[in-house]
Every structure is written in C-alpha cells, then in structure tokens.
Design an enzyme around this catalytic site. Structure first.
Site, PDB file in Angstrom:
ATOM      1  N   ARG A   5      31.456  34.352  41.697  1.00 47.35           N
ATOM      2  CA  ARG A   5      32.810  34.225  41.141  1.00 47.35           C
ATOM      3  C   ARG A   5      32.903  33.170  40.042  1.00 47.35           C
ATOM      4  NH1 ARG A   5      37.047  34.969  46.206  1.00 47.35           N
ATOM      5  NH2 ARG A   5      36.190  36.932  46.985  1.00 47.35           N
TER       6      ARG A   5
ATOM      7  N   ASP B 248      52.312  33.063  45.400  1.00 47.93           N
ATOM      8  CA  ASP B 248      50.869  33.007  45.594  1.00 47.93           C
ATOM      9  C   ASP B 248      50.346  31.885  44.715  1.00 47.93           C
ATOM     10  OD1 ASP B 248      48.858  35.351  46.928  1.00 47.93           O
ATOM     11  OD2 ASP B 248      47.882  33.902  45.609  1.00 47.93           O
TER      12      ASP B 248
END
Length: 289
Positions: A60, A160
């Site tokens: 990632r 979020d």
C-alpha cells in the site's frame, strides 16, 4: 474508514530479503521501514499494526512512493514528516481497510427498525462513524425511511477518516452487481438505473440522500458534534485499535450520545470492560449509560 493489535513480542525476526523471500520488490524494504510506518499511522489515526502486516503495508505505501516520485521508504517518510500538507491524508487513506456491503450483519438493521418504529413521531439523530464507500450509511437510511414512513424525520451523519472512500459514499453510485443482494423492491424504491454511458451503474435517489450528510472525522481526535446522537454505528473499527485507544474512542463516543442511546458494533468487538459507559443490550448492541 475503516480505522491489528500491537505485537508485543520481545524478539523480532529479521524480515526476509528479496532473494530469500523468492520475490522481486521494486523498493528496498526493512524492519525499520515497517516500524516507522507503524509508529506514524498509530500517531495519526490510532491504527495498531501487528507484525503480520508487512506485505500489506509494503504494497500500500509503495503506491505513495510511485505517486510522489520517491525511490525509497526512508526518503518518502523523511519528506512526509517534514511537511504538513495533503500527503498525510493520502498516507492515512492507503493504510485504512475498507470492507463493507449493503445490510452487512442484517440483525443490526432489524434492531434499528424496531427502535425507530417504536417512536416514529420524534426526530432521530444517527451517526455512522465508519461510512467507508457508503453501503452501510445507505442501508441505515433505507431502514430509517422504511421504519419511519413518509412523515418520519431523521438526520444521518456519516463520517470516515479515509477521504477517498468517503467521496465514493457521498456520490452514491454503485455497479449493478454491487446492489444485487438487495430486494427488487428496495432497488426500485431507492435507486436509479444508469442509461447509455452510465449503463451498469446504479445511483442512490435524492429522496434517500436528503437526510444524509458526510464529513471527515478522525476518531482519535475530539469529535466535532454539538448535538447528541440517539444511535451510533461504529462497526469493525475498534479491532484496528489497541486497548488504550479503544477506551479513549469509547469515551469520545459516549460524550456525543444521549443517555439510553444505542451503539452498534462489529461481531468481533466486545466492550464488557467499559460497563460504566455502555451496557450490552443484545447481540453486539450496547446502550449508553
């Protein structure tokens, strides 16, 4: 967002070299790189990475090296720590995990519907604290509209820490395959089918979105809400925090809820050691004390 537990092992085996691992890596990767990333994401988002996350973290964060033009993790992390710009948000975004679906853990929505039907005449204030790409918020909204009826009133705040998935949630556009688990009645009532260049896509109808808002919220910081909530969904979030961070987040959530309000959590989450804040009232449903 979706925001492993810290590995407490005293001995840390050396990470395998590219040759010994039998794989070719684009960037040099070391235990020091992992430990540094682990420390930074814990400081910024409260996420606690364990030793089994090496491959995930490498994969990632290497995206950010490519995007920013850095040729090593140390160079990228040096640069990151010297700046306070947007790259911190991108760093957080790539390290958050987002796994969601419409009406995931169906029993929660049945409990929610019963709560709302019991008091249809009053306005409801609901917070979905890990909105991810939107399937959970829209499941909550569909449940609320069905339970409260046309005259019902609810305010659904969705948040979020990951700005990319939150933007997807706010758009409310999904591939047709993504909604196939919904009944035809719900699809017809709550979605518009795309045509021509949008064929194969489904958009949430404005009538469902009218009571919903979206904003970025970091759960390890003070929460930005003034009005308390009747219901909070915080599902499959706490599993990414260590015990002290879990406690701090629970205390923050407690402060923004009404007494007697309901907290919905993930199937693997248990807060029996926080009984002075929340009392279990059903399968992964807690009541605010």
């Amino acid at each position: 967002m979706r925001q492993g537990k810290s590995a407490g092992a005293a001995f840390k085996p050396a990470f395998r070299s590219e040759e010994s691992a039998g794989e070719s890596r684009e960037f040099v990767w070391s235990n020091a790189d992992f430990d540094r990333i682990k420390r930074l994401i814990y400081q910024k988002a409260g996420i606690s990475l364990h030793e089994g996350k090496h491959a995930m973290v490498y994969s990632r964060v290497s995206r950010r090296l490519r995007e920013t033009g850095h040729t090593s993790f140390s160079s990228y992390l040096d640069w990151l720590e010297q700046h306070d710009g947007n790259e911190w948000q991108s760093f957080i975004n790539v390290l958050t995990t987002n796994l969601t679906a419409f009406f995931r853990e169906q029993h929660h929505f049945e409990v929610l519907a019963d709560l709302l039907r019991a008091e249809r005449s009053r306005p409801w204030r609901i917070w979905c604290s890990a909105a991810s790409t939107g399937e959970e918020p829209y499941s909550i909204a569909m449940t609320a509209q069905e339970a409260l009826g046309a005259s019902g009133s609810f305010d659904l705040v969705n948040s979020d820490i990951d700005t990319q998935v939150l933007a997807t949630a706010e758009r409310g556009v999904y591939k047709a395959d993504g909604v196939k688990g919904l009944s035809q009645e719900r699809i017809q009532r709550f979605f518009m089918r795309g045509k021509v260049t949008n064929a194969g896509l489904m958009r949430v109808k404005p009538e469902l979105r009218k009571s919903m808002s979206f904003q970025t919220v970091n759960l390890i910081q003070e929460l930005p809400f003034r009005e308390p909530f009747d219901v909070v969904f915080c599902r499959n979030v706490m599993i990414y925090f260590d015990a002290p961070t879990q406690r701090q987040v629970l205390e923050r959530i407690h402060r923004v809820m009404k007494p007697g309000g309901k907290l919905f959590v993930g199937h693997a989450e248990n807060f029996s050691d926080a009984r002075q804040l929340f009392v279990l009232r059903g399968k992964t449903v807690y009541e605010r004390v």
